[in-house]
Design a protein around this motif. Structure first.
Motif, PDB file in Angstrom:
ATOM      1  N   MET A   3       9.787  34.619  50.887  1.00  0.00           N
ATOM      2  CA  MET A   3       8.521  35.078  51.453  1.00  0.00           C
ATOM      3  C   MET A   3       8.783  35.790  52.772  1.00  0.00           C
ATOM      4  O   MET A   3       9.457  35.255  53.658  1.00  0.00           O
TER       5      MET A   3
ATOM      6  N   ALA B  36       1.588  38.720  54.194  1.00  0.00           N
ATOM      7  CA  ALA B  36       2.621  38.020  53.423  1.00  0.00           C
ATOM      8  C   ALA B  36       3.108  38.932  52.301  1.00  0.00           C
ATOM      9  O   ALA B  36       2.300  39.584  51.624  1.00  0.00           O
TER      10      ALA B  36
ATOM     11  N   ARG C 238       6.334  39.519  49.096  1.00  0.00           N
ATOM     12  CA  ARG C 238       7.434  38.980  48.297  1.00  0.00           C
ATOM     13  C   ARG C 238       7.900  40.071  47.332  1.00  0.00           C
ATOM     14  O   ARG C 238       7.083  40.668  46.623  1.00  0.00           O
TER      15      ARG C 238
ATOM     16  N   CYS D  98      -6.254  37.004  49.836  1.00  0.00           N
ATOM     17  CA  CYS D  98      -4.957  36.559  49.333  1.00  0.00           C
ATOM     18  C   CYS D  98      -4.962  36.557  47.809  1.00  0.00           C
ATOM     19  O   CYS D  98      -5.996  36.306  47.167  1.00  0.00           O
TER      20      CYS D  98
ATOM     21  N   ASP E 257      -1.916  32.650  45.157  1.00  0.00           N
ATOM     22  CA  ASP E 257      -0.505  32.334  45.354  1.00  0.00           C
ATOM     23  C   ASP E 257      -0.401  31.273  46.447  1.00  0.00           C
ATOM     24  O   ASP E 257      -0.656  31.560  47.621  1.00  0.00           O
ATOM     25  N   ALA E 258      -0.051  30.052  46.076  1.00  0.00           N
ATOM     26  CA  ALA E 258      -0.054  28.924  47.005  1.00  0.00           C
ATOM     27  C   ALA E 258       0.909  29.147  48.166  1.00  0.00           C
ATOM     28  O   ALA E 258       0.598  28.825  49.323  1.00  0.00           O
ATOM     29  N   GLU E 259       2.094  29.691  47.878  1.00  0.00           N
ATOM     30  CA  GLU E 259       3.081  29.881  48.938  1.00  0.00           C
ATOM     31  C   GLU E 259       2.604  30.910  49.959  1.00  0.00           C
ATOM     32  O   GLU E 259       2.729  30.718  51.171  1.00  0.00           O
ATOM     33  N   ALA E 260       2.033  32.010  49.477  1.00  0.00           N
ATOM     34  CA  ALA E 260       1.543  33.041  50.378  1.00  0.00           C
ATOM     35  C   ALA E 260       0.401  32.515  51.244  1.00  0.00           C
ATOM     36  O   ALA E 260       0.343  32.764  52.456  1.00  0.00           O
TER      37      ALA E 260
ATOM     38  N   ALA F 205      -0.267  29.407  52.110  1.00  0.00           N
ATOM     39  CA  ALA F 205       0.247  28.444  53.093  1.00  0.00           C
ATOM     40  C   ALA F 205       0.935  29.152  54.251  1.00  0.00           C
ATOM     41  O   ALA F 205       0.784  28.759  55.416  1.00  0.00           O
ATOM     42  N   ALA F 206       1.684  30.206  53.955  1.00  0.00           N
ATOM     43  CA  ALA F 206       2.375  30.952  55.010  1.00  0.00           C
ATOM     44  C   ALA F 206       1.379  31.636  55.936  1.00  0.00           C
ATOM     45  O   ALA F 206       1.531  31.599  57.170  1.00  0.00           O
TER      46      ALA F 206
ATOM     47  N   ASN G 176      -5.022  23.636  51.702  1.00  0.00           N
ATOM     48  CA  ASN G 176      -4.275  23.645  52.969  1.00  0.00           C
ATOM     49  C   ASN G 176      -4.974  22.852  54.070  1.00  0.00           C
ATOM     50  O   ASN G 176      -4.707  23.056  55.256  1.00  0.00           O
TER      51      ASN G 176
END
Length: 372
Positions: A1, A56, A58, A90, A93-96, A98-99, A157
């Protein structure tokens, strides 16, 4: 990421990367977004230290964006210590997510805030909230929109929903103005003490000065409201003199002093969507097309001077204005957010037959660590 800070181009382009063309989402104009986030030009942001923009990415693809900022006047007025997040868009996408949320929270913690809340795009008197229901509703200009997963990502989150709101839409084609007329309203419309101020191109500057006066007076007791300075109001209303259709904004005077306002603009979202939120050589063409095809308008706000509230003024104004709008070719009218506890405004929505368009909430998170 890959998390970037300060990349305005990526910040603007982000929603186009993951909201498909069938989405009701409409981006603000790029020029407006840049103006909002230009330190020194925006009264809200005297310096670049007042805000941050994060995106964010990727594998070369943009997955989301978020802004973080402070509104000192709000904290001072309401005795809070809150930072705001804005324009949280967003992919699912959980990772994006959270970031991005982590970056905004880190920015706020570093500056000593104990809470972060949003969306505030950019203050409580502009676009606020996250859509939590009514996802099929087509938003009007100045109404926020986001898909269902945005609220879920916030909850995942650690954010809680609060301050429930609704946006509305009314069908003008079958509206009966008599439904708004009682003895008080009829007296206002017939009395020489009351008069509707002219709204022509040359009068618009004076009407906008009255609009700020009536906003600050009428909303003084509303939660989260912060009185707007002339500089702040003029900055936000910079383009209104070009947008306002003089036939559909109404300012009522009592004994030659401003008493109430219904500030209405044509719905610009079809125009903005056609331009893909960018100014180009085709922009004037799209604007002309929109002027001849528009049939929706948005109430930015309704306000009555504080010492005249409860006297039937708003009902009288709407009874006069809405048939005028219909004669001008408008078929539907949208209303920006109304808090669930604002019983007076909700009653007005019932009287004009307005239906809920979107369900929205603010979301917040404590930045204070839990004690062990």
């Amino acid at each position: 990421m890959d998390l970037r800070e300060g990349d305005f181009e990526a910040f603007f382009e982000a929603p186009f990367a993951f909201y498909d063309e069938g989405s009701p989402y409409v981006s603000p104009m790029k020029s407006d977004l840049r103006r909002f986030y230009t330190p020194g030009e925006s009264p809200l942001f005297p310096t670049a230290e007042n805000f941050a923009l994060f995106t964010a990415h990727r594998d070369g693809k943009t997955l989301g964006r978020i802004g973080a900022h402070v509104h000192p006047a709000s904290n001072q007025t309401h005795g809070t210590n809150t930072a705001y997040f804005a324009y949280f868009d967003c992919a699912d996408d959980a990772e994006a997510a959270a970031a991005l949320l982590g970056a905004a929270e880190g920015w706020a913690r570093k500056r000593g805030f104990d809470t972060i809340a949003g969306n505030f795009n950019l203050t409580a008197m502009q676009q606020i909230g996250v859509v939590t229901g009514g996802f099929d509703g087509v938003p009007y200009v100045d109404q926020l929109y986001g898909p269902p997963h945005i609220a879920r990502l916030l909850r995942d989150n650690g954010y809680e929903a609060y301050f429930p709101m609704q946006t509305f839409e009314a069908d003008l084609t079958g509206f009966n103005p008599d439904a708004l007329l009682g003895p008080a309203q009829r007296e206002i419309l017939s009395s020489p003490d009351w008069s509707f101020a002219p709204v022509t191109r040359k009068d618009i500057p004076a009407r906008l000065d009255e609009a700020r006066e009536l906003l600050n007076s009428g909303f003084a007791d509303n939660p989260m409201f912060v009185p707007l300075t002339k500089e702040e109001f003029d900055f936000q209303a910079k383009e209104l003199k070009w947008i306002i259709d003089p036939r559909i904004t109404s300012v009522l005077h009592y004994q030659d002093k401003p008493a109430g306002i219904v500030l209405v603009i044509p719905d610009l979202n079809p125009f903005i969507r056609a331009t893909r939120s960018r100014i180009s050589w085709r922009t004037p063409w799209h604007f002309l097309v929109s002027r001849f095809t528009r049939d929706r308008a948005l109430v930015i706000y309704l306000s009555v001077r504080s010492d005249l509230q409860g006297k039937g003024i708003m009902g009288a104004m709407l009874a006069k204005l809405l048939p005028t709008m219909r004669r001008a070719g408008y078929k539907r009218i949208g209303i920006t957010w109304i808090w669930d506890e604002n019983r007076g405004s909700l009653r007005q929505m019932e009287r004009i037959g307005a239906k809920r368009l979107h369900r929205t909430h603010l979301f917040r998170k404590s930045l204070v660590p839990d004690e062990p």
